[in-house]
Write an enzyme that holds these catalytic residues in place. Structure first.
Site, PDB file in Angstrom:
ATOM      1  N   SER A 122       1.587  -1.359  -0.296  1.00 12.69           N
ATOM      2  CA  SER A 122       0.223  -0.333  -0.024  1.00 12.69           C
ATOM      3  C   SER A 122       0.722   1.596  -0.002  1.00 12.69           C
ATOM      4  O   SER A 122       0.393   2.032  -0.585  1.00 12.69           O
ATOM      5  CB  SER A 122      -0.951   0.011   1.665  1.00 12.69           C
ATOM      6  OG  SER A 122      -2.028  -1.109   0.699  1.00 12.69           O
TER       7      SER A 122
ATOM      8  N   LYS B 296      -8.484  -5.560  11.002  1.00 15.81           N
ATOM      9  CA  LYS B 296      -9.648  -5.827  10.200  1.00 15.81           C
ATOM     10  C   LYS B 296     -11.288  -6.126  11.164  1.00 15.81           C
ATOM     11  O   LYS B 296     -12.473  -5.098  10.616  1.00 15.81           O
ATOM     12  CB  LYS B 296     -10.027  -6.151   9.097  1.00 15.81           C
ATOM     13  CG  LYS B 296      -9.063  -5.516   7.959  1.00 15.81           C
ATOM     14  CD  LYS B 296      -8.879  -7.068   6.738  1.00 15.81           C
ATOM     15  CE  LYS B 296      -8.814  -6.399   5.690  1.00 15.81           C
ATOM     16  NZ  LYS B 296      -8.904  -7.826   4.687  1.00 15.81           N
TER      17      LYS B 296
ATOM     18  N   THR C 103      -5.135  -3.482   8.170  1.00 15.40           N
ATOM     19  CA  THR C 103      -5.174  -5.062   7.575  1.00 15.40           C
ATOM     20  C   THR C 103      -5.138  -5.293   9.143  1.00 15.40           C
ATOM     21  O   THR C 103      -4.739  -5.560   9.928  1.00 15.40           O
ATOM     22  CB  THR C 103      -4.058  -5.413   6.859  1.00 15.40           C
ATOM     23  OG1 THR C 103      -3.418  -6.482   6.303  1.00 15.40           O
ATOM     24  CG2 THR C 103      -2.567  -5.065   7.213  1.00 15.40           C
TER      25      THR C 103
ATOM     26  N   GLY D 183     -13.575 -21.376  -0.985  1.00 13.41           N
ATOM     27  CA  GLY D 183     -12.763 -21.013   0.510  1.00 13.41           C
ATOM     28  C   GLY D 183     -14.550 -19.772   0.876  1.00 13.41           C
ATOM     29  O   GLY D 183     -15.046 -19.353   1.129  1.00 13.41           O
ATOM     30  N   ASN D 184     -14.142 -19.926   2.375  1.00 13.15           N
ATOM     31  CA  ASN D 184     -15.556 -19.188   3.538  1.00 13.15           C
ATOM     32  C   ASN D 184     -13.673 -18.480   4.826  1.00 13.15           C
ATOM     33  O   ASN D 184     -14.725 -18.435   5.937  1.00 13.15           O
ATOM     34  CB  ASN D 184     -16.417 -19.947   3.862  1.00 13.15           C
ATOM     35  CG  ASN D 184     -15.552 -21.398   4.743  1.00 13.15           C
ATOM     36  OD1 ASN D 184     -14.808 -22.317   3.986  1.00 13.15           O
ATOM     37  ND2 ASN D 184     -15.872 -21.326   6.014  1.00 13.15           N
ATOM     38  N   GLY D 185     -13.458 -17.867   4.356  1.00 16.66           N
ATOM     39  CA  GLY D 185     -13.110 -17.033   5.141  1.00 16.66           C
ATOM     40  C   GLY D 185     -13.107 -15.223   5.374  1.00 16.66           C
ATOM     41  O   GLY D 185     -13.987 -15.540   4.512  1.00 16.66           O
TER      42      GLY D 185
END
Ligand code: NAP
Length: 283
Positions: free
Chosen positions: A21, A70, A66, A130-132
């Protein structure tokens, strides 16, 4: 050049050393000739409240959050947007008279390349691997595009059930259906949009793909394959999807760029030259 009046932006995280970033934000700030600087701000898990008080004291304009902040930052914010509420995480924070406010620009970052395709999404059921945390931003994005049903593939039945029930009363109108990996061949053969939100295939594991070649052969011709990973470029998944299904492919670098541009637009309140971010990252 840093002056006595330079305004401060940054990214908080632990670690932040790897963050791209600062490179992309400072490239744009320099290009626009603005007296701002974007800094890496290493903040440990237990130091968040103290760090925020410090940011208020020094009049920081805004920052990205981050890992590991978060979700943890939400209770300290005066307001978060409905999108951030749906995702359950904030990645962009800014100052107002009333206090700190936050949103999640990963949603718009994810959908930016898809929106450029100018497609009707209402009859498309995306398949999300994925399910994060990232899968949540992808789901809110797919719902925002207009998808009415979204298939989520995970490896742990219990986590999948929790994931599914977490969408109740969030205002996300799409129906979220969950599946185990065994069901992937059928799902892949039916979808126009396949999204990888798992870390499978990320460097140094660059030879791995979350979906095998034989299954990718079943992906409809010219479907979209989207991998949130941006190292390596292309990932094995995208290479296989292109070679075996002539897929339209997107990787995570564009999402990274677009979420950054959306954040900078909030802080600066002006349009952002996205190509400057892109070329800074490509370099
Ligand atoms: P996360 O919260 O840890 O979620 C990762 C998901 O992948 C979980 O559902 C996990 O399953 C699953 N998974 C991990 N290893 C697996 C394996 N070997 N087989 C099957 N499933 C597996 O991580 P995240 O924050 O969502 O990030 C995921 C990826 O997205 C990372 O590669 C990250 O770099 C990328 N990302 C990119 C951007 C961008 O701007 N381009 C933004 C955010 C994230 P379990 O829950 O069962 O463990």
């Amino acid at each position: 050049m840093i002056t006595g009046k330079t305004k401060l932006l940054g990214v908080i995280g632990d670690p932040v050393e790897h963050s791209l970033s600062p490179v992309m934000h400072n490239a744009v700030l320099n290009h626009l000739g603005l007296d701002y600087v974007y800094l890496p701000l290493p903040v440990k898990k237990g130091d968040l409240e103290r760090a925020l008080a410090g940011f208020t004291a020094i009049d920081l304009v805004g920052f990205n959050a981050t890992i590991p902040h978060k979700q943890a930052i939400i209770p300290y914010l005066n307001r978060i947007t409905p999108e951030a509420q749906q995702v359950g995480a904030v990645n962009t924070v800014w100052r107002t008279e009333a206090g700190w406010e936050g949103t999640n620009t990963d949603v718009d970052g994810f959908i930016a390349p898809l929106k450029s395709l100018d497609q009707d999404w209402s009859n498309i059921t995306p398949v999300i691997l994925g399910n994060g945390g990232a899968a949540r931003a992808v789901i809110v994005g797919c719902a925002k595009l207009g998808c009415s049903e979204i298939a989520v593939v995970g490896r742990n039945q219990e986590k999948l059930e929790q994931f599914k029930s977490s969408w109740a009363n969030t205002g996300v109108s799409a129906a979220i259906k969950t599946y185990l990996w065994e069901e992937l061949p059928h799902l892949v053969s039916q979808t126009q949009l396949l999204v990888n939100t798992t870390p499978i295939g990320m460097s140094p594991d660059a030879d791995a793909s979350p979906v095998e070649r034989e299954i990718l052969k079943e992906l409809p011709n010219c479907a979209i394959a989207y991998d949130l990973i941006y190292t390596p470029r292309p990932t094995r998944l995208l290479q296989l999807a292109q070679d075996n299904a002539n897929a339209v492919t997107f990787d995570g670098l564009e999402m990274l760029i677009q979420q950054g541009a959306a954040a900078l637009e909030i802080w600066l309140q002006q349009p952002i030259p996205v190509e400057i971010m892109r070329s800074a990252l490509n370099k």
